[in-house]
Scaffold this active site. Structure first.
Site, PDB file in Angstrom:
ATOM      1  CG  HIS A  30      -1.968   1.064   1.149  1.00  0.00           C
ATOM      2  ND1 HIS A  30      -2.843   1.172   0.088  1.00  0.00           N
ATOM      3  CD2 HIS A  30      -2.271   2.091   1.991  1.00  0.00           C
ATOM      4  CE1 HIS A  30      -3.643   2.200   0.287  1.00  0.00           C
ATOM      5  NE2 HIS A  30      -3.315   2.779   1.434  1.00  0.00           N
ATOM      6  CG  HIS A  42      -3.466   6.373   2.284  1.00  0.00           C
ATOM      7  ND1 HIS A  42      -4.200   5.224   2.504  1.00  0.00           N
ATOM      8  CD2 HIS A  42      -3.576   7.100   3.429  1.00  0.00           C
ATOM      9  CE1 HIS A  42      -4.713   5.259   3.723  1.00  0.00           C
ATOM     10  NE2 HIS A  42      -4.345   6.384   4.309  1.00  0.00           N
ATOM     11  CB  CYS A 152      -2.568   2.866  -3.233  1.00  0.00           C
ATOM     12  SG  CYS A 152      -1.754   1.240  -3.263  1.00  0.00           S
TER      13      CYS A 152
END
Length: 259
Positions: A30, A42, A152
Site C-alpha cells: 500500500h 493515500h 494507490c
C-alpha cells in the site's frame, strides 16, 4: 536505504516522501504520500472501485489500512465521496514496516530491483509541490479506483511526478501491477522461444529477460504516452468526464521484438 531494501526509519521521513508498506504476505504493497506531522495521504478502495472479478480483488481489499472497530482519535474521517484519505502514519502502516519509494534510479538499479513497485526511472518534483498535489487530491479525489490503472501506487507516483498515461488502452503507472501479471505473461510469451533451447536454465533466462524488458518498457519514466498534468487540471477533467478509467487488455504491455 540500500540496493536490496528501501526500508527506512521514521526519523528520516520528509514531507513529500512516497512511502509504502507491504501487505498480505508481501504480495502487494500500500502506497501513500507523507505530508508531515505524522500524516499520510493515500488512495483506497471505497466502494467505487473497478475490480477484476478475480482473486486479485481479495488481495487488494486488504492492501489498505485495516478497518477495525477501534476509533483512531488522530485520523480524519474519510470523505465518502472518493477514495483519497488522510491517516496517521500508524494507521497507514497497519503494523507493517515503513519503506520509501525511489525515484531517478538508473537502469541497472531498476532491473536489480526485480520486484516492481519499489522504484522508478522517473524524476520526482520538489517535495513542496508533491505535498500540494496530495492535499488538493484529498479535497477533490483521484477518480475511480482500478486495480491495474488507478491504484494507490498510481496515486503516489502522480503526486510525485504529475505524469499520467493518456492512452486509455494501456496500463497505468503502477510497477507492482506490471509485476503481478508480468511474470505469467513473460512465461507464456517466452514459450515459442523454448523451441530454440531445451536447456531448463536457458528457458528460465528467456522468461526473466522478457519480464525485465516488460517492466523497463512500461515504467512511467520510459513511456512515450505520458504527459504532465497538474492536479487542478486533472480534477477539472475528472469532474467533466474527460478522463475515464478503463480496463486495459494484457496485450498492452510492451515487449521486446524477437526479430
Amino acid at each position: 536505504m540500500g540496493l536490496l531494501s528501501n526500508r527506512i526509519d521514521r526519523s528520516s521521513l520528509k514531507p513529500g516522501d512516497h512511502i509504502y508498506s507491504w501487505r498480505t504476505a508481501y504480495i502487494y504493497a500500500h502506497h501513500g504520500i507523507y505530508v508531515g506531522d505524522d500524516r499520510v495521504i493515500h488512495f483506497t478502495r471505497r466502494g467505487q472501485e473497478v475490480g477484476t472479478g478475480t482473486v486479485l480483488d481479495l488481495i487488494l481489499v486488504s492492501s489498505g489500512p485495516s478497518r477495525n472497530h477501534t476509533h483512531c482519535p488522530t485520523c480524519v474521517p474519510p470523505n465518502e465521496g472518493h477514495g483519497v484519505v488522510s491517516s496517521c502514519l500508524n494507521c497507514f502502516l497497519a503494523g507493517g514496516v515503513l519503506y520509501r519509494f525511489e525515484y531517478s534510479v538508473n537502469a541497472a538499479h531498476f532491473l536489480v530491483k526485480a520486484r516492481g513497485g519499489t522504484c522508478t526511472l522517473a524524476v520526482a518534483d520538489p517535495n513542496e509541490i508533491v505535498v500540494h498535489r496530495a492535499k488538493h487530491l484529498l479535497q477533490n479525489g483521484f477518480g475511480c479506483y482500478d486495480v491495474f490503472k488507478n491504484n494507490c501506487e498510481d496515486f503516489a507516483i502522480y503526486c510525485k511526478t504529475a505524469l499520467l498515461v493518456l492512452e486509455g488502452r494501456t496500463m497505468g503507472q503502477s510497477g507492482q501491477a506490471v509485476s503481478i501479471i508480468g511474470g505469467p505473461i513473460a512465461a507464456v510469451l517466452s514459450t515459442p522461444m523454448r523451441l530454440l533451447t531445451t536447456n531448463v536454465y536457458g528457458m528460465a533466462a528467456t522468461a526473466i529477460g522478457v519480464y525485465c524488458a516488460s517492466r523497463y518498457a512500461t515504467d512511467i519514466g520510459m513511456r512515450a504516452d505520458v504527459a504532465k498534468v497538474e492536479a487542478e487540471d486533472l480534477t477539472r477533467r475528472l469532474s467533466s468526464g474527460l478522463f475515464q478509467v478503463l480496463d486495459p487488455p494484457l496485450a498492452a504491455i510492451a515487449l521486446p521484438s524477437t526479430s
